[in-house]
Design an enzyme around this catalytic site. Structure first.
Site, PDB file in Angstrom:
ATOM      1  N   GLY A 522       0.655  -1.031   0.260  1.00 28.27           N
ATOM      2  CA  GLY A 522       0.126   0.264  -0.130  1.00 28.27           C
ATOM      3  C   GLY A 522       0.839   1.040   0.011  1.00 28.27           C
ATOM      4  O   GLY A 522       0.420   2.300  -1.018  1.00 28.27           O
ATOM      5  N   GLU A 675       3.204  -7.562   6.852  1.00 26.51           N
ATOM      6  CA  GLU A 675       3.474  -8.966   6.282  1.00 26.51           C
ATOM      7  C   GLU A 675       4.377  -9.785   7.407  1.00 26.51           C
ATOM      8  O   GLU A 675       4.331 -10.497   7.577  1.00 26.51           O
ATOM      9  CB  GLU A 675       2.721  -9.721   4.980  1.00 26.51           C
ATOM     10  CG  GLU A 675       1.313  -9.432   4.895  1.00 26.51           C
ATOM     11  CD  GLU A 675       1.089  -8.832   3.305  1.00 26.51           C
ATOM     12  OE1 GLU A 675       0.522 -10.726   3.025  1.00 26.51           O
ATOM     13  OE2 GLU A 675       1.512  -8.590   2.849  1.00 26.51           O
TER      14      GLU A 675
HETATM   15 MO1  MOS Z   1      -2.447  -9.630   2.461  1.00 28.51          MO
HETATM   16  S1  MOS Z   1      -2.680 -11.246   2.547  1.00 28.51           S
HETATM   17  O1  MOS Z   1      -1.457  -9.345   0.868  1.00 28.51           O
HETATM   18  O2  MOS Z   1      -4.049  -8.601   2.419  1.00 28.51           O
END
Ligand code: MOS
Length: 709
Positions: A522, A675
């Site tokens: 993002g 992540e």
């Molecule tokens: Mo994350 S699992 O790439 O939204």
């Protein structure tokens, strides 16, 4: 390179887009409305005389609907519609089996949508759903993942477009001639995404204009992706579908794509034009319809010289997908470049079973793959008689072993060293050597990694509104991570303004196109578009623009990105205490040190790292979706029985990061942080459990019964 355990002082970051906002731990701009309950999530959006949808879900795992009797439900006062394959409108595109809802009587997994009841209240809809009698021709089903399934197949590619298999160098020969070889099987269970806000939407079909239009409030990580998918499936022009999603209560990948329920709600709305149709999945329904992490069966073989240098590495994974849509988790991709090895082979094999469609769940691939690889590294360290930190340092590759490209910034070794220091790793004792009363005490370590991803295609718009106020528009999502705030920080600095002069709007396809808030991409993707739009605005309109002056731009080209292998790294250290009698595992202390490029907002970034580590702890000790193979459904499909950590399980988590700016990937110098925190954690816990008890638990989760002998 210095360690930044506390938010850096104003203006300590370097490179472009530097200013007083980026690098500061700004509080969430949306925090106040959220804690006061004023933020409207998808289901809470105002809709005039809405109708409520209740799902009809298959009670068999494979077969076909043979008969539907809806007469009693249709006679119920308040029921507006009973929709099944018998009366559903046809879809324009049925190429994606997950979205092909109510187009045939076929049933491909238990809990699949076979219809719905729409009524004037949720209670009547639910009551009506209980009155619909559906009969099935039931066929034998198979929901059990097995390594020796004769129907295993190699997919064309695995998630995120990675090759399915790789094979470099004579790996069998390397293993045969190694002084030390670890050859073990590891498994991770099926796990389910459970964002606090369930998947929910409101769809309104409007036929009052020349062309039909669809408006959807959805809880999603990518409004534009939902719009393009629904447009395609329903046969609408994309500009005739508007998706609005200002607030999202967690996503974790399960909201990265629309799911079958979105199509169903749109179909119901189309049948009731002008009437908003609302659906919020129940927690139990999410265990069928919102995606999940496939179970993985992994085999890892690593050979090393006597001094711990890896000679050959083989990582193979067997995992499941559904019969209606393929999702291939990229489990062994991490082993392609994590460590140096003279030869290596990686592979993925899939079983298509009578199960719901697996999908993205925080760090798909890296999370289960790093469990297998890092647990095997811990076993290799033991076999070589080496400290597991030292083993990893010895096998740090100088360039990307897969492509030969230079690293844009690989600082794993620093993370390990800094983490060891912060944790007090030198106090680790030999296996099974420390006991404190009833508790066996152990330390463990593992590496973390996640690729630096940028997605092309996002566009940002800057408009001067007069009186020193600027509007910045991009259709990006904030799924609770703080990106709303952090993107605002980027815009303020790029325009040379105080943050309260910038008014950011996100979460709507009426705003310029934005890629999905996924793959931790993002900030790199949306932030770079905002940065470039702001730069061009200043170039085009100068310091004293006319009110209404507007500039729209995608991110600038960043050709250098292709020349580097770009990954983030981290090191996680864990202390566990295992009750010698009951096998209960407690985790009093975790330390995570990360290297992720520039940190735009230390406050929200810390939450991302910490949240990832908590989830990794959860993966290690708790999470396990247990399938009743007789019927094909997850039995523990609620938060009473599907265990996740509570505050009492999460004691002292120390998060820090290296002060770093990686300008090779994007002009903001970021690599993404959403992540990486979940990767490696479970292996660090398993390593600590072994250090405490001498027991290797290779099949997650590490529950007390695995430790009581
Ligand atoms: Mo994350 S699992 O790439 O939204």
């Amino acid at each position: 390179m210095t360690l930044t355990g506390t938010p850096p002082a104003v203006g300590t970051a370097v490179g472009p887009a530097v200013g007083p906002a980026v690098g500061r731990g700004v509080r969430r701009l949306d925090g106040r409305v959220k804690v006061r309950g004023m933020a409207r999530y998808a289901f809470e959006q105002l809709a005039e005389s809405p109708a409520y949808l209740h799902l009809l879900q298959s009670t068999v795992a494979r077969g076909r609907v043979s008969d539907v009797d809806a007469s009693e439900a249709e006679a119920l006062e308040g029921v507006l519609l009973v929709l099944t394959h018998l009366n559903s409108p046809k879809l324009a595109d049925t190429s994606d089996g997950e979205y092909t809802v109510l187009q045939s009587p076929g049933v491909a997994f238990r809990g699949q949508i076979v219809g719905c009841v729409v009524a004037t209240s949720p209670e009547v809809a639910r009551h009506g759903a209980e009155l619909v009698r559906i009969r099935y021709d039931e066929h034998p089903h198979d929901t059990r993942l097995r390594e020796d399934d004769p129907d295993l197949y190699a997919p064309d590619e695995v998630n995120a477009s990675f090759p399915t298999d790789t094979d470099e160098g004579p790996v069998e020969e390397a293993l045969r001639s190694s002084a030390v070889v670890v050859d073990q099987r590891y498994s991770t269970p099926m796990e389910h995404n459970n964002p606090m806000e369930p998947h929910s939407c409101i769809a309104t079909w409007d036929e009052s204009q020349e062309r039909p239009t669809l408006t959807v409030y959805d809880s999603t990580q990518g409004a534009h992706g939902v719009a393009s998918t629904l447009a395609k499936v329903l046969g609408l022009a994309q500009q005739d579908v508007r998706v609005i999603s200002p607030y999202v209560g967690g996503g974790f990948g399960s909201k990265g794509l629309p799911h079958a329920h979105n199509v169903l709600v749109a179909l119901a709305a189309r049948t009731l034009p002008g009437r908003p149709v609302k659906l919020a999945l129940t927690r139990q329904q999410m265990f069928f319809l919102a995606g999940y992490r496939t179970p993985t069966l992994q085999r890892v073989r690593i050979g090393a010289d006597a001094d711990g240098r890896i000679t050959g590495l083989v990582h193979e994974a067997v995992e499941q997908t559904s019969r209606i849509k393929e999702f291939a988790e990229q489990t062994t991709v991490v082993s392609r470049n994590m460590y140096a090895a003279r030869a290596r082979r990686t592979s993925h094999r899939l079983a298509a079973l009578d199960v719901p469609v697996p999908s993205w769940m925080r760090a798909p691939g890296e999370a289960p793959g790093m469990y297998g690889l890092e647990h095997a590294m811990d076993e290799l360290a033991e076999a070589c008689g080496l400290d597991p930190v030292e083993l990893r340092i010895r096998n740090d590759p100088p360039a990307d072993p897969e492509t030969g490209k230079p690293w844009s910034g690989r600082h794993l070794v620093e993370c390990l060293r800094v983490g060891a220091e912060r944790f007090g790793w030198s106090r680790r004792g030999p296996t099974g050597s420390r006991r404190d009363g009833d508790w066996l005490v152990g330390f463990g370590v593992a590496s973390s990694t996640y690729p630096g991803n940028v997605m092309p295609g996002s566009v940002a718009r800057v408009r001067y509104g007069g009186r020193g106020h600027y509007a910045v528009h991009i259709g990006a999502a904030d799924i609770g991570t703080g990106s709303w705030t952090a993107l605002n920080q980027v815009a303020a600095d790029a325009l040379g303004l105080a943050m309260n002069r910038v008014h950011l709007e996100i979460g709507d396809t009426a705003l310029p196109m934005a890629t999905v808030e996924g793959g931790s991409s993002g900030m790199a993707s949306h932030g770079s578009a905002i940065l470039e739009a702001c730069r061009r605005f200043r170039e085009e309109h100068g310091e004293s623009p006319e009110p209404g002056a507007t500039t729209e731009s995608a991110a600038a080209e960043h050709p250098e990105a292709k020349e580097y292998a770009t990954h983030s790294y981290g090191a996680q250290f864990v202390e566990v205490r295992v009750d010698a009698d009951t096998g209960e595992v407690r985790v009093p202390r975790m330390v995570g040190v990360f290297s992720c490029g520039r940190i735009v907002n230390p406050r929200t970034a810390r939450s991302q790292f910490r949240g990832g580590m908590v989830w990794g702890l959860s993966m290690a000790l708790f999470e396990h979706s247990i399938v009743d193979h007789r019927f094909g459904h997850v039995m523990n499909h609620d938060l009473a029985d599907y265990h996740v950590p509570t505050n009492a399980d999460v004691v002292d988590i120390d998060v820090s990061w290296l002060d770093e700016t990686d300008l090779h990937l994007n002009p903001l110098g970021v690599r993404g942080i959403g992540e990486i925190g979940i990767t490696g954690t479970a292996a660090a816990v398993a390593s600590a459990v072994h250090n405490a008890t001498g027991i290797r638990v290779r099949d997650l989760p590490i529950t007390p019964d695995t430790l009581v002998r």
